[in-house]
Design a protein around this motif. Structure first.
Motif, short mmCIF file in Angstrom:
data_model
loop_
_atom_site.label_atom_id
_atom_site.label_comp_id
_atom_site.label_asym_id
_atom_site.label_seq_id
_atom_site.Cartn_x
_atom_site.Cartn_y
_atom_site.Cartn_z
N GLY A 19 3.61 12.73 7.41
CA GLY A 19 4.79 12.55 6.64
C GLY A 19 5.24 11.23 6.28
N PRO A 20 6.07 10.99 5.29
CA PRO A 20 6.68 9.59 5.21
C PRO A 20 7.38 8.80 6.39
CG PRO A 20 7.93 11.27 3.92
CD PRO A 20 6.66 11.93 4.45
N THR A 24 6.31 5.49 8.47
CA THR A 24 7.24 4.15 8.45
C THR A 24 7.44 4.03 9.98
OG1 THR A 24 8.44 5.10 6.52
CG2 THR A 24 9.49 3.59 8.27
N ALA A 25 7.34 4.96 10.92
CA ALA A 25 7.29 4.71 12.26
C ALA A 25 6.23 4.41 12.70
CB ALA A 25 8.06 6.18 12.88
N ALA A 26 5.13 4.43 12.13
CA ALA A 26 3.84 3.77 12.86
C ALA A 26 3.86 2.42 12.89
CB ALA A 26 2.72 4.43 11.98
N ASN A 27 4.84 1.54 12.47
CA ASN A 27 4.84 0.11 12.37
C ASN A 27 3.41 -0.45 11.63
OD1 ASN A 27 7.25 -0.20 13.83
ND2 ASN A 27 6.40 0.31 15.63
N VAL A 28 3.06 0.11 10.57
CA VAL A 28 2.04 -0.47 9.68
C VAL A 28 2.10 -2.01 9.55
CG1 VAL A 28 0.64 -0.43 7.53
CG2 VAL A 28 1.33 1.65 8.71
N PRO A 29 1.36 -2.77 9.75
CA PRO A 29 1.70 -4.25 9.67
C PRO A 29 1.95 -4.80 8.07
CG PRO A 29 -0.90 -3.92 10.10
CD PRO A 29 -0.08 -2.58 10.50
N LEU A 30 2.78 -5.36 7.96
CA LEU A 30 3.38 -5.77 6.69
C LEU A 30 2.46 -6.98 5.92
CD1 LEU A 30 7.17 -6.23 7.04
CD2 LEU A 30 5.82 -4.05 6.19
N LEU A 31 2.05 -6.73 4.78
CA LEU A 31 1.24 -7.75 3.97
C LEU A 31 2.16 -9.07 3.89
CD1 LEU A 31 -0.64 -5.52 1.65
CD2 LEU A 31 -1.46 -6.58 3.83
N GLY A 32 1.53 -9.96 3.91
CA GLY A 32 2.48 -11.58 3.55
C GLY A 32 2.56 -11.56 2.15
N ASN A 33 1.62 -11.36 1.52
CA ASN A 33 1.56 -11.63 0.08
C ASN A 33 0.79 -10.23 -0.55
OD1 ASN A 33 1.58 -12.46 -2.63
ND2 ASN A 33 0.70 -14.54 -2.09
N ALA A 120 2.29 15.08 -1.26
CA ALA A 120 1.46 15.69 0.14
C ALA A 120 0.06 14.99 0.12
CB ALA A 120 1.54 17.32 -0.20
N GLU A 121 -0.47 14.77 -1.33
CA GLU A 121 -1.93 14.06 -1.03
C GLU A 121 -1.89 12.76 -0.46
OE1 GLU A 121 -5.52 12.65 -4.35
OE2 GLU A 121 -3.68 14.29 -4.91
N ASP A 122 -0.68 12.10 -0.55
CA ASP A 122 -0.70 10.53 0.12
C ASP A 122 -0.58 10.78 1.55
OD1 ASP A 122 -0.63 9.16 -2.33
OD2 ASP A 122 1.70 9.67 -2.72
N GLY A 123 0.04 11.67 2.21
CA GLY A 123 0.17 12.11 3.49
C GLY A 123 -1.18 12.35 3.93
N GLN A 152 3.25 0.21 -5.95
CA GLN A 152 3.96 0.46 -4.86
C GLN A 152 3.63 0.61 -3.52
OE1 GLN A 152 7.59 0.88 -5.73
NE2 GLN A 152 7.97 1.17 -3.51
N ILE A 153 4.13 -0.11 -2.54
CA ILE A 153 3.55 0.12 -0.94
C ILE A 153 4.57 1.20 -0.67
CG2 ILE A 153 3.37 -0.96 1.03
CD1 ILE A 153 2.97 -3.61 -0.37
N LEU A 154 3.95 2.46 -0.23
CA LEU A 154 4.83 3.31 0.36
C LEU A 154 4.97 3.19 1.94
CD1 LEU A 154 2.51 6.56 -0.89
CD2 LEU A 154 4.73 5.16 -1.87
N GLY A 155 6.46 3.49 2.32
CA GLY A 155 6.91 3.04 3.45
C GLY A 155 7.43 1.90 3.57
N GLU A 156 7.44 0.88 2.41
CA GLU A 156 7.90 -0.14 2.71
C GLU A 156 8.93 -0.46 1.58
OE1 GLU A 156 5.38 -3.56 2.80
OE2 GLU A 156 4.04 -2.57 4.23
N GLY A 157 8.80 -0.11 0.29
CA GLY A 157 9.83 -0.16 -0.72
C GLY A 157 9.33 -1.42 -1.62
#
Length: 242
Positions: A19-20, A24-33, A120-123, A152-157
């Motif tokens: 789920g979204p 989000t709670a999984a702390n996926v590393p953010l992309l710098g660029n 749901a497919e994204d999940g 769009q990066i899901l979970g980051e906005g």
């Protein structure tokens, strides 16, 4: 070292998905660029709707390897997506299972029609990406959707309008002095003429200066020879001194 076979799917198991909030709670590393990463994947594979691109990034976010494939219609289980992603990763880059801590990151670009919001497919794809990264010794990175409206990066906005489905990301823009001026077209801008003047060698002249002298030396000489003998001096053709 032999490559381990893909895990078998357990019988009568529910579909695997994230789920979204869990993503989000999984702390996926953010992309710098993120724009550079998305553009790099898009330029390399030119994906259409229904295409999935998985990329592997070095610690400095350089694209190390990538693969693209067409999603099979009807699949919606993270287990199937995990096996597909794992097979693609094994095809393009060796695993890092010997490392104690993963140093490379896998990102996924999902190209589709419609909206870029979570489905749901994204999940299911998120579940498959996370599990495939674990089995290949990689960090689970960003999940990006690409539609006709942009990425769009899901979970980051975070997101943007370019690239988008069907867009051209690399455009050739010629330099100012390479653009031919035809009738009905505007010439170089003033600042472009200044740049051209700065590149001139000592003693050279701009085209406008050469045109202001009233033509070539032959044309000016012909004008002098063709004037009547009794023409007053003030009516002689004017020539620019060198």
């Amino acid at each position: 070292m032999p490559v381990p076979s893909l895990p078998a799917e357990p019988a009568s198991s529910p579909p695997r998905a994230i789920g979204p909030q869990e993503w989000t709670a999984a702390n996926v590393p953010l992309l710098g660029n993120p724009r550079e990463v998305v553009t790099g994947l898009y330029e390399r594979h030119s994906p259409a709707a229904g295409t999935v691109v998985v990329g592997v990034l070095d610690p400095d976010e350089r694209l190390r390897a990538s693969a693209s494939f067409t999603r099979r219609p009807g699949d919606s289980d993270g287990w199937v997506f995990r096996n597909t992603l794992l097979a693609q990763l094994r095809r393009v880059i060796p695993h890092d299972l010997r490392r104690r801590v993963p140093v490379r990151t896998a990102v996924l670009l999902h190209c589709r029609e419609g909206e870029s919001r979570w489905t749901a497919e994204d999940g299911a794809w998120m579940w498959g990406l996370r599990d495939a990264c674990t089995l290949h010794g990689l960090r689970c990175g960003a999940y990006v959707t690409l539609t006709g409206a942009g990425w769009q990066i899901l979970g980051e906005g975070r997101g943007g309008r370019h690239p988008r489905l069907g867009s051209r990301t690399t455009l050739f823009v010629p330099a100012a002095d390479e653009v031919p001026t035809r009738p009905g077209q505007l010439g170089p801008l003033p600042e472009q003429r200044v740049e051209s003047a700065e590149r001139l060698a000592p003693g050279d002249e701009m085209p406008e200066q050469r045109a202001g002298r009233g033509g070539s030396l032959t044309e000016r000489a012909a004008g002098l020879l063709s004037r009547p003998i009794d023409t007053p001096r003030e009516q002689w053709p004017r020539t620019a001194a060198r």
